[in-house]
Enzyme design. Sequence first.
Site, PDB file in Angstrom:
ATOM      1  N   HIS A 289     -28.770 -48.944  42.937  1.00 43.45           N
ATOM      2  CA  HIS A 289     -28.354 -48.723  44.319  1.00 43.45           C
ATOM      3  C   HIS A 289     -28.742 -47.335  44.825  1.00 43.45           C
ATOM      4  O   HIS A 289     -29.022 -47.154  46.009  1.00 43.45           O
ATOM      5  CB  HIS A 289     -26.837 -48.914  44.391  1.00 43.45           C
ATOM      6  CG  HIS A 289     -26.267 -48.893  45.767  1.00 43.45           C
ATOM      7  ND1 HIS A 289     -26.631 -49.784  46.753  1.00 43.45           N
ATOM      8  CD2 HIS A 289     -25.330 -48.078  46.333  1.00 43.45           C
ATOM      9  CE1 HIS A 289     -25.945 -49.538  47.860  1.00 43.45           C
ATOM     10  NE2 HIS A 289     -25.160 -48.492  47.640  1.00 43.45           N
ATOM     11  N   PHE A 290     -28.736 -46.352  43.949  1.00 41.83           N
ATOM     12  CA  PHE A 290     -29.019 -44.966  44.346  1.00 41.83           C
ATOM     13  C   PHE A 290     -30.409 -44.562  43.853  1.00 41.83           C
ATOM     14  O   PHE A 290     -30.556 -43.746  42.937  1.00 41.83           O
ATOM     15  CB  PHE A 290     -27.935 -44.027  43.810  1.00 41.83           C
ATOM     16  CG  PHE A 290     -26.596 -44.231  44.450  1.00 41.83           C
ATOM     17  CD1 PHE A 290     -26.273 -43.609  45.647  1.00 41.83           C
ATOM     18  CD2 PHE A 290     -25.660 -45.062  43.870  1.00 41.83           C
ATOM     19  CE1 PHE A 290     -25.037 -43.808  46.248  1.00 41.83           C
ATOM     20  CE2 PHE A 290     -24.414 -45.266  44.461  1.00 41.83           C
ATOM     21  CZ  PHE A 290     -24.105 -44.639  45.656  1.00 41.83           C
TER      22      PHE A 290
END
Length: 312
Positions: A289-290
Amino acid sequence: MYTRVIAAAGLAAALLMGVAHADDVQTQVHYRYEQVGNVKVFYREAGNPAAPKVLMLHGFAASSFMYRDLIPALADRYHVIAPDLPAFGFTEAPGREEYSYTFSQLAKTIGAFTEQLKLDKYALVVHDYGAPVGWRLAAAHPERVSAIISQNGNAYEEGLGDGWAPIQKYWREPTQQNREALRDFPTPESIKWQYLEGVSDKSSVSPDGYTLEGLQITRPGNAEIQLDLVLDYANNVAMYPDFQKFFREYQPPLLAVWGKNDPFFLPAGAQAWTRDIPEADIRFYDTGHFALETHGDEIIPVIREFLDKSIR
């Protein structure tokens, strides 16, 4: 003759030092606050105010800190502004009884923030929650958006992964029982999991980000605010057709840089942009996600090249 050569060399060195100093001044990041209604918005700023502007909007569980490497990497050519959303980072916002924690309200606050700072035209960089805030700004004032960069910030239903199942149940039945079932979502442990999930080499993820955001989530009342936002996210999904209409009608230059192992926002959500913006540049990275946390060295030059091509 020799004296003149030495003098010329000295002048050249001085000029080079002056250029280097000017670059250092431009890339220096400043940390400021702007009062917007009853919210004191914290933001990071760098670059020449006369340069093309870039507005960076973070998501959950993050803050403008997630752009700590991207901001100075762009600031030699762009005027970069990265605020913390209300209930995130160092922005000071009232409790739930005095401020409505909905994405519509977040967009109103950030919209007013951009107007107070006289950001009349800017490229949007969005992630996660920053995406529906940014889409609202773009739909309301399409003439202000020069380009869009989305790092795992969704606008299509096919991008919603299985991780949304308990949240979608809460949307359908917003009971206290279903709210309690999500109680482990706004916790330091859950935040750390979000940073590490989908990352093959977990030692490549600095603990700074998830530790900082884990501390922020434990502030009194913040967990309840985050659950309010989780519930209101249903309104973002309901507005996806409106956001997609903006993409189709205005064809903004768009770059998607996507962690393909994100459990929440799937690659299909990024690929869907090509339906509405055929020239969209979609790129995937082997991370979660990051994506900037693990693949910044790859992604930042791509963002810089895209901006140079699209708005300079």
